[in-house]
Motif scaffolding. Structure first.
Motif, PDB file in Angstrom:
ATOM      1  N   ALA A  63       0.811  -1.220   0.000  1.00  0.00           N
ATOM      2  CA  ALA A  63       0.000   0.000   0.000  1.00  0.00           C
ATOM      3  C   ALA A  63       0.845   1.271   0.000  1.00  0.00           C
ATOM      4  CB  ALA A  63      -0.940   0.001   1.205  1.00  0.00           C
ATOM      5  N   THR A  64       2.024   1.224   0.619  1.00  0.00           N
ATOM      6  CA  THR A  64       2.856   2.417   0.726  1.00  0.00           C
ATOM      7  C   THR A  64       3.258   2.981  -0.625  1.00  0.00           C
ATOM      8  OG1 THR A  64       3.698   1.907   2.920  1.00  0.00           O
ATOM      9  CG2 THR A  64       5.111   3.249   1.522  1.00  0.00           C
ATOM     10  N   ILE A  65       3.452   2.142  -1.625  1.00  0.00           N
ATOM     11  CA  ILE A  65       3.823   2.650  -2.943  1.00  0.00           C
ATOM     12  C   ILE A  65       2.661   2.596  -3.930  1.00  0.00           C
ATOM     13  CG2 ILE A  65       6.224   1.981  -2.574  1.00  0.00           C
ATOM     14  CD1 ILE A  65       5.722  -0.228  -4.721  1.00  0.00           C
ATOM     15  N   GLN A  66       1.572   1.953  -3.571  1.00  0.00           N
ATOM     16  CA  GLN A  66       0.444   1.801  -4.485  1.00  0.00           C
ATOM     17  C   GLN A  66      -0.673   2.765  -4.084  1.00  0.00           C
ATOM     18  OE1 GLN A  66      -0.112  -2.397  -3.894  1.00  0.00           O
ATOM     19  NE2 GLN A  66       1.235  -2.953  -5.579  1.00  0.00           N
ATOM     20  N   ASN A  67      -0.350   4.040  -4.046  1.00  0.00           N
ATOM     21  CA  ASN A  67      -1.331   5.047  -3.655  1.00  0.00           C
ATOM     22  C   ASN A  67      -1.038   6.345  -4.406  1.00  0.00           C
ATOM     23  OD1 ASN A  67       0.176   7.072  -1.728  1.00  0.00           O
ATOM     24  ND2 ASN A  67       0.863   5.037  -1.120  1.00  0.00           N
ATOM     25  N   PHE A  68      -1.837   7.362  -4.147  1.00  0.00           N
ATOM     26  CA  PHE A  68      -1.714   8.622  -4.879  1.00  0.00           C
ATOM     27  C   PHE A  68      -0.546   9.480  -4.419  1.00  0.00           C
ATOM     28  CE2 PHE A  68      -5.798   7.781  -6.638  1.00  0.00           C
ATOM     29  CZ  PHE A  68      -5.896   8.574  -7.759  1.00  0.00           C
ATOM     30  N   GLY A  69      -0.094   9.284  -3.200  1.00  0.00           N
ATOM     31  CA  GLY A  69       0.956  10.160  -2.698  1.00  0.00           C
ATOM     32  C   GLY A  69       0.434  11.526  -2.302  1.00  0.00           C
ATOM     33  N   GLN A  70      -0.727  11.533  -1.691  1.00  0.00           N
ATOM     34  CA  GLN A  70      -1.321  12.785  -1.220  1.00  0.00           C
ATOM     35  C   GLN A  70      -1.245  12.833   0.303  1.00  0.00           C
ATOM     36  OE1 GLN A  70      -5.287  12.308  -2.795  1.00  0.00           O
ATOM     37  NE2 GLN A  70      -4.772  13.348  -4.693  1.00  0.00           N
ATOM     38  N   VAL A  71      -0.735  13.914   0.843  1.00  0.00           N
ATOM     39  CA  VAL A  71      -0.719  14.129   2.294  1.00  0.00           C
ATOM     40  C   VAL A  71      -1.772  15.179   2.580  1.00  0.00           C
ATOM     41  CG1 VAL A  71       0.697  14.689   4.293  1.00  0.00           C
ATOM     42  CG2 VAL A  71       1.728  13.520   2.337  1.00  0.00           C
ATOM     43  N   VAL A  72      -2.965  14.702   2.976  1.00  0.00           N
ATOM     44  CA  VAL A  72      -4.149  15.554   3.005  1.00  0.00           C
ATOM     45  C   VAL A  72      -4.837  15.507   4.379  1.00  0.00           C
ATOM     46  CG1 VAL A  72      -4.667  15.633   0.539  1.00  0.00           C
ATOM     47  CG2 VAL A  72      -5.386  13.647   1.845  1.00  0.00           C
TER      48      VAL A  72
END
Length: 386
Positions: A42-51
Motif C-alpha cells: 500500500a505504501t507505494i500503491q497510492n496517490f501520494g497525497q498528504v491531506v
C-alpha cells in the motif's frame, strides 16, 4: 544471534518506517526487517497525497504533525515532497454547503483553507470543466509525494543520518516473547533479538498470528488506479485535486452539520456506490496524471475473494467520470494497477499486544501516507513510556 536492538520493526512500509524514525530520534537502536527487497504494497500503491484536510479532527492533528515532519526532512534530504496544496471541487450546491461548513470547522481548528469561486477554480486548474465546477476549497499547506520514491529515500536518509539498520529480503516466521525481550526467527533461520518489536506489515501479519488475524475486525480494501501518458510539457496541474465524490466520502466532511442529510439523499444503487469510486487527480513529476480510485472490501478471512485482477468496467467508469471534470490534453492510459490496504471496521487502527513487548500496529487504512508520521511519534512515546 545478532546484537540486541532496542526495537525491531517488522514491515518497511510508511507506518513501520515512521515508528522506526521516531524511535531513532529518541536515541534507540533500531532495525527494520522487510520481507521483500523493498516495500511494495500500500505504501507505494497510492496517490501520494498528504491531506490532513480529509481527516476527522483527531487524525487531522496527526496529519498536521506529519506535514511538519515531512517538510523538516525535505529541508535536509529530498523525499520528493512538493507543497502545492489540495483543492476540493464542488459540483453542486449541496457540495458547496459542505465546503463552506468545513471551512468554518478548519477556521475553528486554526487550519488554513480558502474558499474559491468558480472563476478562481477555472483559472487555477487548466482543463477544469466549467459545466462541472461550482466552487472550491483550497488547503495551501498540504503536500504531494511520489510514493514509489518517497519511502526509499526516507529509509536512505534514516540509514545515513539516524543509524537505521535496514534488513531486506528477510521474511519473519516466528516472533516470541522471552524473559528479557523478544526473539525473532526468519525463514532462513536467522535469529534477531530486541527489547521490543512492532509489527506493521499490513495484512501480512497473518503469517505470524493467523488466528488473531482471521478473528479480527480487519477488512481489506482493494483500490484501482491509473496513470496517463505524460501530458504535453506546457500542461501543469498543481497539487491534489479532489472532487465532489471525495467531498461525499472523506471523513472530514462527516463533522459538517449538513453531511448526514445530504448523504441520505444519495442513490444507493449508483455505480460510484457499488464500486466505492471517488475521482482524484494528481500530476506526477514526469507530467503524467494519476487518476482513480475505487474501493472494494472484504473481511480479513475473505480477503482472497477480492481477486488479483483489474476490473475494466471500474476503470472505464472512472475515466468516463474524470472526463466530466477535467479535459486533460491526453487521456491515454500508460499503466493501471491496484493496491490493497487493511483497515478496522470499528476502530481507527488495529492495535494488539502479544505479551508486554510485541506490539501489532496495522489496519491504518487510507490514512497511512497522511497520518503515519504524526501517529507514530505519539505511539513510540507511549510504547517506550518516554
Amino acid at each position: 544471534m545478532n546484537t540486541p536492538y532496542d526495537l525491531i520493526v517488522v514491515g518497511g512500509g510508511v507506518l513501520g518506517t515512521f515508528h522506526a524514525f521516531h524511535a531513532l530520534k529518541k536515541g534507540l537502536k533500531v532495525a527494520i526487517i522487510e520481507k521483500d527487497k523493498m516495500p511494495k504494497s500500500a505504501t507505494i500503491q497510492n496517490f501520494g497525497q498528504v491531506v490532513p484536510s480529509g481527516m476527522d479532527s483527531k487524525w487531522q492533528a496527526y496529519g498536521r504533525e506529519s506535514l511538519q515532519i515531512y517538510k523538516e526532512i525535505q529541508e535536509q534530504f529530498d523525499l520528493s515532497i512538493r507543497q502545492n496544496g489540495t483543492v476540493y471541487l464542488a459540483s453542486n450546491q449541496e457540495e458547496v454547503q459542505l465546503l463552506e461548513e468545513l471551512a468554518q470547522i478548519n477556521k475553528s481548528n486554526e487550519y488554513q483553507s480558502h474558499l474559491l469561486t468558480k472563476d478562481q477554480c477555472l483559472n487555477k486548474y487548466p482543463g477544469l470543466r466549467s459545466d462541472y465546477v461550482v466552487a472550491g476549497l483550497f488547503f495551501p499547506q498540504e503536500v504531494t509525494v511520489e510514493p514509489r520514491t518517497m519511502i526509499y529515500r526516507l529509509q536512505q536518509y534514516m540509514q545515513q543520518h539516524l543509524g537505521l539498520q535496514l534488513i531486506t529480503n528477510t521474511p519473519i516466521l516466528s516472533c516470541q516473547n522471552t524473559d528479557t525481550g523478544v526473539v525473532l526467527e526468519s525463514a532462513s533461520r536467522e535469529v534477531f533479538v530486541a527489547k521490543k518489536v512492532i509489527i506493521c506489515n499490513g495484512n501480512e501479519f497473518k503469517t505470524l498470528y493467523p488466528e488473531l488475524f482471521f478473528n479480527s475486525d480487519l477488512e481489506v480494501s482493494k483500490l484501482q488506479m491509473m496513470q496517463t501518458k505524460p501530458q504535453n510539457p506546457n500542461y501543469k496541474l498543481q497539487g491534489s485535486i479532489l472532487t465532489g465524490l471525495s467531498i461525499r466520502r472523506y471523513e472530514a466532511f462527516y463533522e459538517c452539520p449538513s453531511f448526514k442529510e445530504i448523504k441520505a439523499k444519495e442513490d444507493a444503487t449508483s455505480s460510484e456506490k457499488k464500486w466505492g469510486v471517488h475521482i482524484l487527480f494528481k500530476q506526477a513529476l514526469d507530467g503524467s496524471v494519476i487518476l482513480g480510485d475505487s474501493h472494494q472490501y472484504a473481511s480479513a478471512k475473505n480477503s482472497d475473494d477480492l481477486g488479483g485482477n483489474l476490473d475494466m468496467d471500474i476503470d472505464n467508469f472512472m475515466i468516463q467520470e474524470a472526463k466530466k471534470i477535467i479535459d486533460l490534453p491526453d487521456y491515454t492510459i500508460q499503466s493501471r494497477w491496484f493496491g490493497t490496504y487493511s483497515q478496522c471496521k470499528n476502530k481507527d487502527v488495529f492495535e494488539h499486544n502479544v505479551g508486554q513487548n510485541i506490539h501489532i500496529i496495522t489496519g491504518i487504512g487510507g490514512k497511512g501516507m497522511t497520518g503515519s508520521a504524526g501517529f507514530s511519534k505519539q505511539n513510540i512515546t507511549k510504547i517506550f513510556n518516554l
